[in-house]
Design a protein around this motif. Sequence first.
Motif, short mmCIF file in Angstrom:
data_model
loop_
_atom_site.label_atom_id
_atom_site.label_comp_id
_atom_site.label_asym_id
_atom_site.label_seq_id
_atom_site.Cartn_x
_atom_site.Cartn_y
_atom_site.Cartn_z
N TRP A 416 0.86 -1.19 0.00
CA TRP A 416 0.00 0.00 0.00
C TRP A 416 0.90 1.24 0.00
O TRP A 416 1.76 1.39 0.87
CB TRP A 416 -0.92 0.01 1.22
N THR A 417 0.71 2.08 -1.01
CA THR A 417 1.50 3.31 -1.14
C THR A 417 0.55 4.50 -1.10
O THR A 417 -0.46 4.53 -1.81
CB THR A 417 2.29 3.32 -2.46
N HIS A 418 0.89 5.50 -0.27
CA HIS A 418 0.01 6.66 -0.14
C HIS A 418 0.83 7.88 0.30
O HIS A 418 1.84 7.74 1.00
CB HIS A 418 -1.09 6.38 0.89
N ARG A 419 0.40 9.03 -0.14
CA ARG A 419 1.05 10.28 0.27
C ARG A 419 0.21 10.98 1.33
O ARG A 419 -1.01 11.10 1.21
CB ARG A 419 1.22 11.22 -0.92
N PHE A 420 0.91 11.42 2.36
CA PHE A 420 0.31 12.25 3.40
C PHE A 420 1.01 13.60 3.34
O PHE A 420 2.08 13.80 3.93
CB PHE A 420 0.48 11.61 4.78
N GLY A 421 0.42 14.49 2.57
CA GLY A 421 1.08 15.77 2.35
C GLY A 421 2.34 15.56 1.52
O GLY A 421 2.28 15.04 0.40
N ARG A 422 3.50 15.92 2.08
CA ARG A 422 4.76 15.77 1.37
C ARG A 422 5.48 14.48 1.76
O ARG A 422 6.58 14.22 1.30
CB ARG A 422 5.67 16.96 1.67
N VAL A 423 4.81 13.67 2.60
CA VAL A 423 5.41 12.43 3.06
C VAL A 423 4.84 11.26 2.27
O VAL A 423 3.63 11.11 2.14
CB VAL A 423 5.15 12.21 4.57
N LEU A 424 5.75 10.45 1.73
CA LEU A 424 5.35 9.25 0.98
C LEU A 424 5.48 8.05 1.91
O LEU A 424 6.53 7.81 2.51
CB LEU A 424 6.23 9.06 -0.25
N ASN A 425 4.39 7.29 2.00
CA ASN A 425 4.35 6.14 2.90
C ASN A 425 4.13 4.86 2.10
O ASN A 425 3.27 4.79 1.22
CB ASN A 425 3.21 6.31 3.92
N LYS A 426 4.95 3.82 2.39
CA LYS A 426 4.78 2.51 1.77
C LYS A 426 4.70 1.47 2.87
O LYS A 426 5.58 1.38 3.73
CB LYS A 426 5.95 2.18 0.84
N LEU A 427 3.63 0.69 2.82
CA LEU A 427 3.43 -0.36 3.82
C LEU A 427 3.43 -1.71 3.11
O LEU A 427 2.75 -1.90 2.10
CB LEU A 427 2.10 -0.15 4.55
N LEU A 428 4.21 -2.65 3.65
CA LEU A 428 4.29 -3.99 3.11
C LEU A 428 3.88 -4.98 4.19
O LEU A 428 4.42 -4.98 5.29
CB LEU A 428 5.73 -4.28 2.65
N LEU A 429 2.89 -5.81 3.87
CA LEU A 429 2.45 -6.88 4.76
C LEU A 429 2.53 -8.18 3.99
O LEU A 429 2.18 -8.25 2.80
CB LEU A 429 1.01 -6.65 5.24
N GLY A 430 2.99 -9.24 4.65
CA GLY A 430 3.12 -10.49 3.93
C GLY A 430 3.13 -11.70 4.83
O GLY A 430 3.36 -11.61 6.04
N ALA A 431 2.85 -12.83 4.22
CA ALA A 431 2.92 -14.13 4.89
C ALA A 431 3.52 -15.12 3.92
O ALA A 431 3.25 -15.07 2.70
CB ALA A 431 1.53 -14.58 5.34
N GLU A 432 4.33 -16.02 4.44
CA GLU A 432 4.99 -17.00 3.60
C GLU A 432 5.05 -18.34 4.32
O GLU A 432 5.42 -18.41 5.50
CB GLU A 432 6.41 -16.54 3.25
N TYR A 433 4.67 -19.38 3.62
CA TYR A 433 4.76 -20.74 4.16
C TYR A 433 5.75 -21.53 3.32
O TYR A 433 5.66 -21.56 2.09
CB TYR A 433 3.40 -21.42 4.15
N THR A 434 6.71 -22.16 3.96
CA THR A 434 7.69 -22.99 3.27
C THR A 434 7.79 -24.35 3.96
O THR A 434 7.53 -24.48 5.16
CB THR A 434 9.08 -22.34 3.25
N GLY A 435 8.17 -25.34 3.18
CA GLY A 435 8.34 -26.68 3.72
C GLY A 435 9.50 -27.38 3.05
O GLY A 435 9.82 -27.13 1.88
N SER A 436 10.15 -28.26 3.80
CA SER A 436 11.29 -29.03 3.28
C SER A 436 11.24 -30.44 3.84
O SER A 436 10.94 -30.64 5.03
CB SER A 436 12.62 -28.38 3.67
N ARG A 437 11.53 -31.40 2.97
CA ARG A 437 11.70 -32.77 3.41
C ARG A 437 12.62 -33.47 2.42
O ARG A 437 12.98 -32.91 1.37
CB ARG A 437 10.37 -33.51 3.55
N ASN A 438 12.99 -34.69 2.75
CA ASN A 438 13.87 -35.46 1.88
C ASN A 438 13.25 -36.84 1.67
O ASN A 438 13.03 -37.58 2.64
CB ASN A 438 15.27 -35.59 2.48
N ASN A 439 12.96 -37.18 0.42
CA ASN A 439 12.34 -38.46 0.09
C ASN A 439 13.35 -39.51 -0.35
O ASN A 439 12.98 -40.50 -0.97
CB ASN A 439 11.30 -38.26 -1.02
N GLY A 440 14.61 -39.29 -0.03
CA GLY A 440 15.65 -40.22 -0.43
C GLY A 440 15.76 -41.41 0.50
O GLY A 440 15.28 -41.40 1.64
N ARG A 441 16.43 -42.42 0.00
CA ARG A 441 16.62 -43.66 0.77
C ARG A 441 17.87 -43.59 1.64
O ARG A 441 18.00 -44.32 2.60
CB ARG A 441 16.72 -44.84 -0.20
#
Length: 972
Positions: A416-441
């Motif tokens: 989200w990017t927005h200007r408040f007068g002469r001030v520029l504001n950028k807000l970043l929100l996020g979520a990330e899911y990761t997974g790891s496994r090994n299917n080897g013998r």
Amino acid sequence: MQGVVTDSATHAPIEFASILLKESEQWAITDEGGRFEIKGIESGKHTLIVQCLGYAKTVRIIHVSGKSISVSITLREDNLKLDDVEVVAKAKTDASTTSYMIDRMALDNQQILNIGDVSSLLPGGKTVNGTLMNDSRIALRSGSNEKGNASFGTAIEVDGVRLDNNAEMTETMGSSTRNVSSSNVESVEIVTGIPSVEYGDLSNGVVKVNTRKGRSPFIVEGKITQHTRQIAVNKGFNLGRDAGVLNVSLEHARSFSDAASPHTAYQRNILSMNYMKVFMPKTTPLTLNVGFTGNVGGYNSEADPDEELDDYSRVRDNNFRGNFSLKWLLNKSWITNLSLSGSISYSDKLAEDYSHASSASTQPYIHTREEGYFVTTDYDEDPSANVILGPTGYWYVRSYTDSKPLNWSLKLKDEWTHRFGRVLNKLLLGAEYTGSRNNGRGLYYEDMRYAPTWREYRYDEQPTLNNLALYAEEKITLPFPYLSGKSDGSGSFELTAGIRDDITMINGSDYGTVSSFSPRVNARLIAWEGKKQWVSDLKFHAGWGKSVKLPSFQVLYPTPSYSDKLTFAATTTTDNKSYYVYYTYPSTAVYNPDLKWQYTIQTDFGFEMNVKGTRISLSAFHHRTHRPYMATRVYTPFTYHYTSQGALQSSGIASSNRSYTVDTKTGAVTVSDLSGEKDPVTLAYSNRNTYVTNTKYVNASPVDRYGLEWIVDFATIKPLYTNLRIDGNFYKYHGVDHTLFASIPNGVSSLQRDGQPYSYVGYYLGGNATSTGYSAYATVANGALSKAVNLNATLTTHIPKVRLIVSLRLESSLYYYKRSLSEGLNTTRGIVLESSGDYTGTAYDGSQTDAYVAIYPEYYSTWDDPNTLIPFAEKFLWAKDNDPTLYSDLQKLVVKSNYAYALNPNRLSKYYSANFTVTKEIGEHVSISFYANNFFNNMKQIHSSQTDLYTSLFSSGYIPSFYYGLSLRLKL
């Protein structure tokens, strides 16, 4: 705002050009007519960035006053006709932290074969001879053989897909990049400073690889060097009628170790595809990218006729990656962009080893995973026996190590990017899911008849590593006035602050759920830019951040160990059959409830300025890595029953009539008389006291890395079309480990006194764990200090009219210092010996040279009382005069240096290497590049203060060997 993008030469419209308003993060993609439109732009100054595959990036400043404006952008084809061409890494002037950009021209000019070699283009970097036989790993802002897992903490992404190495079971190193196509890379961004909180699971910077995307002609490339052959074809297909664009890349590369016998080789065969389409381009554009990459290749020495007795090894290195991304410009008052991306990566790594073996007598091979006493059995009698008798004569053993890492991720991001007068504001929100496994013998053998002592440990039975990350980042930009108090908008102050929480979940393990917070802050001050004065641009940046590196499977699930003790041995005289009885005690890894995730505190600051056309950038950093992972051993006392030959002789049964059985619980051996004349006799046994060894991962002591990096690009000497660039770095590393760990020096545990194994365990302060092992073991040195100053000078002549660029790069090492350290906690650690045979001496304070040094363990323990730690030095010196037996036993725990110069400081004299590259474009369709590394073939001798010896630079590893290569590119 609306506009059109056209080719500067043909004036034809350019489709699939990306338009970005940097401040507001609004964007668009041009249609088939080169047109674009961005709605809802706020009034004020905006930076317009236009990019397209095959064209040079264009940056333009526009001013929006509230009325609809129209712009016309022309792009120039990216070739040697441009005035500004870079063949080295460029410092990014629009980033709030230290980062560098390497574009396609630099990759072509240097003929980069392995993406891991791009770090040689960084300030002070040293050229390496590109070959796929070398599986080197990227380690930013670090040296070699250092503690702290530097390469493991360097994150590498290809089009946003993380090359995750967490699921590897046999190493704690960074991800391999030799199975990544170098011909399909458009640019590489390297963030050595403080990355955004969007990036996690790292502790040492980010390398972001961007592949070709967009319409392009057929590009056919061929490269040949002394040890490598490479051919590739790339094409961006416009599917027409708003159907999108499809990029396809094919590459075959093969490297061999010896040009005279090019059989032992590594090859990769890569197919890459990326599909891009823009939906709703005139309202709320939604960009879809779907990618797939597959590599089939690996290492093979099977066909080498020079290998002894047909021995060979080969490694299958197949990898498949799929990814998608959706970026939606909603352009609402409460949200600007919404992004969703996901990826999956699967590797098929099968290492095969085929080697000959021989034995004149039968040897026991232990395969049991259970505790107990087991007697050897012929394989033909029982192939699944706990202990089998191996063959005699000559035979071949074929073994496999099967590893199949599987990684996946899903990321949702809101901007989200927005200007408040002469001030520029950028807000970043996020979520990330990761997974790891090994299917080897894991490790297994083709024929159990020939399998040596070994136990199966399946990778696919280990739990999955899951991680959920939540992050938020705020960036505020406000105008910065000049020193006079006036502001015309050309100066600004940026503050970026964010926090990330990684929630690691390992179901089915003792680690459970772990939460790790990573706060990061970056500030950037643009004092002024674009002014017509002596210093036209002046910018400063500073940052601080914490980054957490998740553990690998090697740390989480170390391979179990087994203690096998021979308790009885005999041979029958009738058939010469051997009987061996072994006691096996399984020893699984010890869970450490105090193990914490490794993290690094990074500090980064610097400045950039333009002085009369000379661009100067300087960056300083300090990285302190806390809680690096280190494997230690735990010694647990246990007792087994041993049957001597004397007990066997007292049985009274003739050797020709004996047969043997063993009680699996007690180890008691019973001798039976095959003739039936005598009753079975159970032999007497004695108790033997020893230790079982377990692996336990702990957190080692912190390590520090300091550095200074600089780039000076002098103004072009226009009459000569020549630029001079001076870049370099100063680097300092200091790491001393003070972890208290248990160890019995090699060879000591097998020693016996009065029929009993060695019964003492030493507890040492600090092991010599390095980047290649991380296992604590007792050595005289428990750390190291190193310092280096590297300076490079690059002279580049670029003549646009003839489409020629020639580069001469001089790489030098002005200062190199390294010394192994032996330091205690606020006290001395070592002892200086008068001769190598002594065990006592004077305290080592670090100033002594050419001396044998020994270290005592801080404590020792006995088998009878393993939990009581006895101060070693006091007891050892007492025993010297009062208990010769104890003194002799404790001597074996004293560790000595092998050489008198082991702890001497090592200063190397200065040395250099010169490289030459040339690229010539012939018309619009042909380009030729040639390079020669170390073309002077420098054989100067350098002096080492550690040994006071001179060594030739030839094949020393300090500089590359004389090496050359040629490449040809065709655009059709």
